[in-house]
Design a protein around this motif. Structure first.
Motif, PDB file in Angstrom:
ATOM      1  N   TRP A  22      40.717 123.258 -36.299  1.00  0.00           N
ATOM      2  CA  TRP A  22      40.476 121.852 -35.996  1.00  0.00           C
ATOM      3  C   TRP A  22      41.794 121.186 -35.605  1.00  0.00           C
ATOM      4  O   TRP A  22      42.829 121.475 -36.187  1.00  0.00           O
ATOM      5  CB  TRP A  22      39.873 121.130 -37.198  1.00  0.00           C
ATOM      6  CG  TRP A  22      38.477 121.592 -37.490  1.00  0.00           C
ATOM      7  CD1 TRP A  22      38.108 122.586 -38.343  1.00  0.00           C
ATOM      8  CD2 TRP A  22      37.275 121.096 -36.901  1.00  0.00           C
ATOM      9  NE1 TRP A  22      36.750 122.729 -38.334  1.00  0.00           N
ATOM     10  CE2 TRP A  22      36.202 121.828 -37.451  1.00  0.00           C
ATOM     11  CE3 TRP A  22      36.994 120.111 -35.958  1.00  0.00           C
ATOM     12  CZ2 TRP A  22      34.878 121.601 -37.097  1.00  0.00           C
ATOM     13  CZ3 TRP A  22      35.677 119.881 -35.613  1.00  0.00           C
ATOM     14  CH2 TRP A  22      34.634 120.625 -36.175  1.00  0.00           C
ATOM     15  N   VAL A  25      42.369 114.593 -32.159  1.00  0.00           N
ATOM     16  CA  VAL A  25      42.040 114.199 -30.791  1.00  0.00           C
ATOM     17  C   VAL A  25      43.044 113.143 -30.347  1.00  0.00           C
ATOM     18  O   VAL A  25      43.138 112.086 -30.987  1.00  0.00           O
ATOM     19  CB  VAL A  25      40.603 113.639 -30.695  1.00  0.00           C
ATOM     20  CG1 VAL A  25      40.311 113.142 -29.286  1.00  0.00           C
ATOM     21  CG2 VAL A  25      39.588 114.677 -31.137  1.00  0.00           C
ATOM     22  N   THR A  32      38.698 117.774 -33.465  1.00  0.00           N
ATOM     23  CA  THR A  32      37.914 118.560 -32.531  1.00  0.00           C
ATOM     24  C   THR A  32      38.161 120.043 -32.744  1.00  0.00           C
ATOM     25  O   THR A  32      39.222 120.437 -33.241  1.00  0.00           O
ATOM     26  CB  THR A  32      38.232 118.158 -31.072  1.00  0.00           C
ATOM     27  OG1 THR A  32      37.295 118.786 -30.195  1.00  0.00           O
ATOM     28  CG2 THR A  32      39.641 118.541 -30.676  1.00  0.00           C
ATOM     29  N   TRP A  63      29.107 116.641 -29.439  1.00  0.00           N
ATOM     30  CA  TRP A  63      29.351 118.004 -28.994  1.00  0.00           C
ATOM     31  C   TRP A  63      28.797 118.267 -27.615  1.00  0.00           C
ATOM     32  O   TRP A  63      28.001 117.497 -27.081  1.00  0.00           O
ATOM     33  CB  TRP A  63      28.851 119.013 -29.986  1.00  0.00           C
ATOM     34  CG  TRP A  63      27.380 118.995 -30.336  1.00  0.00           C
ATOM     35  CD1 TRP A  63      26.382 118.237 -29.793  1.00  0.00           C
ATOM     36  CD2 TRP A  63      26.762 119.795 -31.339  1.00  0.00           C
ATOM     37  NE1 TRP A  63      25.199 118.523 -30.405  1.00  0.00           N
ATOM     38  CE2 TRP A  63      25.388 119.472 -31.346  1.00  0.00           C
ATOM     39  CE3 TRP A  63      27.216 120.753 -32.219  1.00  0.00           C
ATOM     40  CZ2 TRP A  63      24.476 120.079 -32.202  1.00  0.00           C
ATOM     41  CZ3 TRP A  63      26.305 121.355 -33.067  1.00  0.00           C
ATOM     42  CH2 TRP A  63      24.961 121.009 -33.058  1.00  0.00           C
ATOM     43  N   GLU A  71      32.005 122.721 -27.806  1.00  0.00           N
ATOM     44  CA  GLU A  71      33.085 121.788 -28.117  1.00  0.00           C
ATOM     45  C   GLU A  71      32.534 120.756 -29.091  1.00  0.00           C
ATOM     46  O   GLU A  71      31.495 120.145 -28.820  1.00  0.00           O
ATOM     47  CB  GLU A  71      33.573 121.072 -26.851  1.00  0.00           C
ATOM     48  CG  GLU A  71      33.990 121.983 -25.721  1.00  0.00           C
ATOM     49  CD  GLU A  71      35.324 122.666 -25.961  1.00  0.00           C
ATOM     50  OE1 GLU A  71      36.130 122.105 -26.736  1.00  0.00           O
ATOM     51  OE2 GLU A  71      35.539 123.742 -25.392  1.00  0.00           O
ATOM     52  N   THR A  73      33.416 117.369 -31.656  1.00  0.00           N
ATOM     53  CA  THR A  73      34.300 116.288 -32.093  1.00  0.00           C
ATOM     54  C   THR A  73      33.627 115.581 -33.253  1.00  0.00           C
ATOM     55  O   THR A  73      32.430 115.305 -33.208  1.00  0.00           O
ATOM     56  CB  THR A  73      34.584 115.303 -30.945  1.00  0.00           C
ATOM     57  OG1 THR A  73      35.231 116.000 -29.885  1.00  0.00           O
ATOM     58  CG2 THR A  73      35.454 114.147 -31.412  1.00  0.00           C
ATOM     59  N   THR A  75      34.008 112.256 -35.921  1.00  0.00           N
ATOM     60  CA  THR A  75      34.564 110.978 -36.338  1.00  0.00           C
ATOM     61  C   THR A  75      33.431 110.182 -36.964  1.00  0.00           C
ATOM     62  O   THR A  75      32.262 110.493 -36.724  1.00  0.00           O
ATOM     63  CB  THR A  75      35.202 110.211 -35.164  1.00  0.00           C
ATOM     64  OG1 THR A  75      35.934 109.104 -35.666  1.00  0.00           O
ATOM     65  CG2 THR A  75      34.192 109.753 -34.140  1.00  0.00           C
TER      66      THR A  75
END
Length: 99
Positions: A22, A25, A32, A63, A71, A73, A75
């Motif tokens: 990880w 970003v 990410t 994603w 991919e 991410t 948050t």
């Protein structure tokens, strides 16, 4: 509502997650990870398992999938950045990817 991670707890969480791929970003308070699989079917199966886990956790990734690549991410929008929910989901994703 979740709270943003801060201080030593944040640093410890980010260090542990960095060990599994990880990354922060740039320009966002998010993490990410990119994963590659043998083919589309394996990538899709992984995403299905993560989707079920995310739904149980009540926390969902950002994603995308292109053939054998996923991919992801994480948050927490209502916290305005990285929260413990993201750390927990990242750890669950790591467990699914490793299995």
């Amino acid at each position: 509502m979740s709270e943003k991670l801060a201080g030593a707890a944040r640093q410890a969480a980010l260090a542990a997650l960095a060990a599994t791929g990880w990354q922060a970003v740039p320009g966002r308070d998010a993490i990410t990870r990119s994963l590659r699989f043998r083919d589309f079917s394996e990538a899709w199966g992984f995403m299905s398992r993560v989707a079920l886990a995310a739904e149980r956790m009540g926390h969902h990734p950002e994603w995308s999938n292109v053939w054998n690549r996923v991919e992801i991410t994480l948050t927490t929008h209502d916290a305005g950045g990285l929260s413990q929910q993201d750390v927990d989901l990242a750890q669950r994703i790591d467990a699914i990817a490793g299995g």
